[in-house]
Scaffold this active site. Sequence first.
Site, PDB file in Angstrom:
ATOM      1  N   GLU A 225     -75.150 -32.820 105.951  1.00 22.58           N
ATOM      2  CA  GLU A 225     -76.066 -33.070 104.810  1.00 22.58           C
ATOM      3  C   GLU A 225     -75.555 -32.574 103.458  1.00 22.58           C
ATOM      4  OE1 GLU A 225     -79.854 -31.418 105.939  1.00 22.58           O
ATOM      5  OE2 GLU A 225     -80.128 -32.841 107.556  1.00 22.58           O
TER       6      GLU A 225
ATOM      7  N   ASP B 282     -84.709 -40.428 116.017  1.00 21.44           N
ATOM      8  CA  ASP B 282     -86.136 -40.457 116.347  1.00 21.44           C
ATOM      9  C   ASP B 282     -86.797 -41.455 115.412  1.00 21.44           C
ATOM     10  OD1 ASP B 282     -86.209 -38.801 114.041  1.00 21.44           O
ATOM     11  OD2 ASP B 282     -86.743 -37.001 115.170  1.00 21.44           O
TER      12      ASP B 282
ATOM     13  N   HIS C  56     -83.195 -40.403 111.441  1.00 21.85           N
ATOM     14  CA  HIS C  56     -84.610 -40.003 111.533  1.00 21.85           C
ATOM     15  C   HIS C  56     -85.414 -41.058 110.768  1.00 21.85           C
ATOM     16  CE1 HIS C  56     -83.620 -36.134 113.222  1.00 21.85           C
ATOM     17  NE2 HIS C  56     -82.788 -35.889 112.239  1.00 21.85           N
TER      18      HIS C  56
ATOM     19  N   ASN D 172     -71.853 -35.362 109.159  1.00 23.79           N
ATOM     20  CA  ASN D 172     -73.161 -35.805 109.672  1.00 23.79           C
ATOM     21  C   ASN D 172     -74.185 -35.798 108.537  1.00 23.79           C
ATOM     22  OD1 ASN D 172     -74.733 -36.362 112.161  1.00 23.79           O
ATOM     23  ND2 ASN D 172     -75.801 -34.444 111.687  1.00 23.79           N
TER      24      ASN D 172
ATOM     25  N   GLU E  16     -79.122 -38.046 115.828  1.00 21.48           N
ATOM     26  CA  GLU E  16     -80.416 -37.337 115.906  1.00 21.48           C
ATOM     27  C   GLU E  16     -81.565 -38.333 115.909  1.00 21.48           C
ATOM     28  OE1 GLU E  16     -80.672 -34.324 112.851  1.00 21.48           O
ATOM     29  OE2 GLU E  16     -78.580 -33.737 113.105  1.00 21.48           O
TER      30      GLU E  16
END
Length: 437
Positions: free
Chosen positions: A163, A273, A242, A205, A271
Amino acid sequence: MRAELARRTAGIAAVAAMLVTSGVVIATTASPAQADGSTLQDAAAESDRYYGTAIAASRMSDSQYINIANREFNMITAENEMKMDATEPSQNQFNFSSGDQIVNWALQNGKRVRGHALAWHSQQPGWMQNMEGSSLRNAMLNHIAGVAGHYQGKIYAWDVVNEAFEDGSSGARRNSNLQRTGNDWIEAAFYAAREADPDAKLCYNDYNTDNWQHAKTQAVYNMVRDFKSRGVPIDCVGFQAHFNSGNPVPNNYHETLQNFADLGVDVQITELDIAGSGTSQAEQFRGVTQACMAVTRCTGITVWGVRDTDSWRASDTPLLFDGYGQKKLAYGYVLDQLNTADGGSSDPGDGSCSVTATRTESWGDRFNTVFTVSGTDDWVVRISTGSGQSLQNSWNADISGTSGTLTATPNGNGNEFGITLYSNGNTSTPSASCSAA
Ligand code: XIL
């Protein structure tokens, strides 16, 4: 993927005979279930991909949780236990107890591990949060040497830097204490990680990097391109993924993943979701799966937790298992999509019908494939096109979609239909699976 299919097929040769003649592949329906993976990890393995989850050490004593994790997933990320605050709570005093618990469980159960994360503006230990300048730079490098060194040889891929870019339209680096140590902090982190664990793949990432049009996506892309051109040791890019209504799965996801892969790095969904429920959530999970499968260098997908109730965003019910450990609709869509991979041959579908895919005419930029359905007159055929391919024309069926997975249904012209695909450099025959409507 052919080797994997061949291994499986060989084991069940008596029940699922396959006939392959020049360009025509016929899959029988004698025992279709055995050709398809019945867990996420097995279905992903059909195309040499992994399917992973984040694990929280504090939940490992919950037998339902750990049983699902063990059955379904073959790549493990520690949700918090390998972050900077967890592994170096006091400067130069490392603590690997929770991280080791997760890594040891994973390795003992034949799984691989994604390391997460070596350098990040968030979840820094208190002592680091107030540091700046060269002392912080040195502390970061020491941290990477300590953590990546401790896990050396046990990690498939490390999220080396997490990030580091700003949201919104600026395309700028995020203003963090690490960034203020100098713009070269990211490459310094990658060099330190390579030195500490030469065999781990090293990833950058981030989130909100899914839509190809977004400034943040472009900024990360430009950094990776620059790193590759200068020989900075980067092997992969992680897309956190996400998603929610404010940040939905973009239509151009496949394009984003492919463009990064074309820089010469692996891409991974790290990750995943997706807030929501029912069909809409399931369709979005399918879309993400499909986008990854359409990109050869998309090596796997990790969901960010096991059950909805384990999620960091539990109220969004964003995962593949409900709070009772039951498979959600999205689980079925993901499993089906993973099972469409079979090396460009036909797929037996649900066993109620079968379909053959036969390659016919071809031209410089496109080619025809004819599909013949047997077993029912009321079918749904799902066609997995190859990376880059797109629909130009069709006949004798209604087709929805133009790339990725196309869905064909009867339009009153019988059980044989055809499509013309633009090959866009990819002349592989599409695969197809049949289900009764
Ligand atoms: C989250 C964890 O899931 C939470 O338990 C924790 O409180 C905060 O971090 N991006 C990342 C992950 O890279 O490490 C974050 O995980 C989610 C966002």
